[in-house]
Scaffold this motif. Sequence first.
Motif, PDB file in Angstrom:
ATOM      1  N   LEU A   4       0.887  -1.146   0.076  1.00  0.00           N
ATOM      2  CA  LEU A   4       0.086   0.016  -0.040  1.00  0.00           C
ATOM      3  C   LEU A   4       0.977   1.293   0.162  1.00  0.00           C
ATOM      4  O   LEU A   4       1.891   1.260   0.947  1.00  0.00           O
ATOM      5  N   ILE A   5       0.748   2.081  -1.007  1.00  0.00           N
ATOM      6  CA  ILE A   5       1.164   3.575  -0.894  1.00  0.00           C
ATOM      7  C   ILE A   5       0.364   4.317  -0.642  1.00  0.00           C
ATOM      8  O   ILE A   5      -0.848   4.655  -1.045  1.00  0.00           O
ATOM      9  N   SER A   6       0.738   5.304   0.185  1.00  0.00           N
ATOM     10  CA  SER A   6       0.119   6.512   0.737  1.00  0.00           C
ATOM     11  C   SER A   6       0.427   7.863   0.154  1.00  0.00           C
ATOM     12  O   SER A   6       1.564   8.011  -0.155  1.00  0.00           O
ATOM     13  N   VAL A   7      -0.566   8.640  -0.481  1.00  0.00           N
ATOM     14  CA  VAL A   7      -0.302   9.722  -1.014  1.00  0.00           C
ATOM     15  C   VAL A   7      -0.931  10.721  -0.327  1.00  0.00           C
ATOM     16  O   VAL A   7      -2.368  10.712   0.053  1.00  0.00           O
ATOM     17  N   GLU A  34      -3.589   4.652  -1.348  1.00  0.00           N
ATOM     18  CA  GLU A  34      -4.425   5.445  -0.388  1.00  0.00           C
ATOM     19  C   GLU A  34      -4.273   6.977  -0.609  1.00  0.00           C
ATOM     20  O   GLU A  34      -3.246   7.412  -0.946  1.00  0.00           O
ATOM     21  N   LEU A  35      -5.309   7.656  -0.563  1.00  0.00           N
ATOM     22  CA  LEU A  35      -5.417   9.182  -0.596  1.00  0.00           C
ATOM     23  C   LEU A  35      -5.686   9.799   0.599  1.00  0.00           C
ATOM     24  O   LEU A  35      -6.887   9.558   1.111  1.00  0.00           O
ATOM     25  N   ILE A  36      -4.941  10.588   1.004  1.00  0.00           N
ATOM     26  CA  ILE A  36      -5.199  11.342   2.413  1.00  0.00           C
ATOM     27  C   ILE A  36      -4.835  12.770   1.785  1.00  0.00           C
ATOM     28  O   ILE A  36      -3.862  13.462   1.401  1.00  0.00           O
ATOM     29  N   ILE A  37      -5.984  13.661   1.949  1.00  0.00           N
ATOM     30  CA  ILE A  37      -6.207  15.208   1.620  1.00  0.00           C
ATOM     31  C   ILE A  37      -6.381  15.731   3.073  1.00  0.00           C
ATOM     32  O   ILE A  37      -7.239  15.578   3.655  1.00  0.00           O
ATOM     33  N   ILE A  38      -5.398  16.713   3.157  1.00  0.00           N
ATOM     34  CA  ILE A  38      -5.736  17.731   4.501  1.00  0.00           C
ATOM     35  C   ILE A  38      -5.811  19.073   4.246  1.00  0.00           C
ATOM     36  O   ILE A  38      -4.801  19.804   3.525  1.00  0.00           O
ATOM     37  N   ASP A  39      -6.909  19.457   4.078  1.00  0.00           N
ATOM     38  CA  ASP A  39      -7.431  21.180   3.867  1.00  0.00           C
ATOM     39  C   ASP A  39      -7.038  21.814   5.026  1.00  0.00           C
ATOM     40  O   ASP A  39      -7.766  21.527   5.992  1.00  0.00           O
ATOM     41  N   ASP A  40      -6.185  22.629   5.171  1.00  0.00           N
ATOM     42  CA  ASP A  40      -5.605  23.680   6.141  1.00  0.00           C
ATOM     43  C   ASP A  40      -6.063  24.729   6.479  1.00  0.00           C
ATOM     44  O   ASP A  40      -5.851  25.722   6.382  1.00  0.00           O
ATOM     45  N   GLY A  41      -7.695  24.712   6.422  1.00  0.00           N
ATOM     46  CA  GLY A  41      -8.474  26.001   6.831  1.00  0.00           C
ATOM     47  C   GLY A  41      -8.448  26.847   5.511  1.00  0.00           C
ATOM     48  O   GLY A  41      -8.711  28.166   5.860  1.00  0.00           O
ATOM     49  N   ILE A  50     -12.483  19.426  -3.536  1.00  0.00           N
ATOM     50  CA  ILE A  50     -12.166  18.006  -2.823  1.00  0.00           C
ATOM     51  C   ILE A  50     -13.334  17.125  -2.707  1.00  0.00           C
ATOM     52  O   ILE A  50     -13.349  15.960  -3.373  1.00  0.00           O
ATOM     53  N   GLU A  51     -14.426  17.810  -2.267  1.00  0.00           N
ATOM     54  CA  GLU A  51     -15.562  17.121  -1.974  1.00  0.00           C
ATOM     55  C   GLU A  51     -16.243  16.815  -3.363  1.00  0.00           C
ATOM     56  O   GLU A  51     -16.759  15.700  -3.529  1.00  0.00           O
ATOM     57  N   SER A  52     -16.255  17.460  -4.323  1.00  0.00           N
ATOM     58  CA  SER A  52     -16.942  17.110  -5.716  1.00  0.00           C
ATOM     59  C   SER A  52     -16.154  15.966  -6.317  1.00  0.00           C
ATOM     60  O   SER A  52     -16.678  15.406  -7.361  1.00  0.00           O
ATOM     61  N   PHE A  61      -9.356   4.466  -4.986  1.00  0.00           N
ATOM     62  CA  PHE A  61      -8.157   4.160  -3.995  1.00  0.00           C
ATOM     63  C   PHE A  61      -8.636   2.951  -3.121  1.00  0.00           C
ATOM     64  O   PHE A  61     -10.071   2.814  -2.744  1.00  0.00           O
ATOM     65  N   THR A  62      -7.782   2.467  -2.607  1.00  0.00           N
ATOM     66  CA  THR A  62      -7.895   1.376  -1.505  1.00  0.00           C
ATOM     67  C   THR A  62      -8.505   2.032  -0.187  1.00  0.00           C
ATOM     68  O   THR A  62      -9.422   1.584   0.430  1.00  0.00           O
ATOM     69  N   LYS A  63      -8.150   3.184   0.034  1.00  0.00           N
ATOM     70  CA  LYS A  63      -8.597   3.972   1.362  1.00  0.00           C
ATOM     71  C   LYS A  63      -8.496   5.455   0.903  1.00  0.00           C
ATOM     72  O   LYS A  63      -7.722   5.951   0.314  1.00  0.00           O
ATOM     73  N   VAL A  64      -9.528   6.184   1.498  1.00  0.00           N
ATOM     74  CA  VAL A  64      -9.535   7.727   0.957  1.00  0.00           C
ATOM     75  C   VAL A  64      -9.866   8.270   2.362  1.00  0.00           C
ATOM     76  O   VAL A  64     -10.719   7.987   3.202  1.00  0.00           O
ATOM     77  N   GLU A  65      -9.156   9.403   2.651  1.00  0.00           N
ATOM     78  CA  GLU A  65      -9.497  10.032   3.837  1.00  0.00           C
ATOM     79  C   GLU A  65      -9.249  11.805   3.565  1.00  0.00           C
ATOM     80  O   GLU A  65      -8.273  12.021   3.168  1.00  0.00           O
ATOM     81  N   PHE A  66     -10.337  12.353   3.691  1.00  0.00           N
ATOM     82  CA  PHE A  66     -10.269  13.972   3.466  1.00  0.00           C
ATOM     83  C   PHE A  66     -10.574  14.527   5.020  1.00  0.00           C
ATOM     84  O   PHE A  66     -11.402  14.120   5.660  1.00  0.00           O
TER      85      PHE A  66
END
Length: 74
Positions: A4-7, A34-41, A50-52, A61-66
Amino acid sequence: MKPLISVIIPAYNHEKYIAQSIMSIIDQSYKNLELIIIDDGSSDNTWKVIESLKEQCLARFTKVEFITQKNQGI
């Protein structure tokens, strides 16, 4: 199965570029991502963009976290 590769994409007011970044990762040939996106305000529409793309990300993706949070900077 391949490893698993995390982006991880940190974003702050990247409304103009975030969709292109996400689509670039979607288009990768490696499957176990897996995709992890962090919106910093962000104060623009970064989070809406992002939500769209959430459904496409969930399908790809195997795993998604927004994550969105109050701006914390570096």
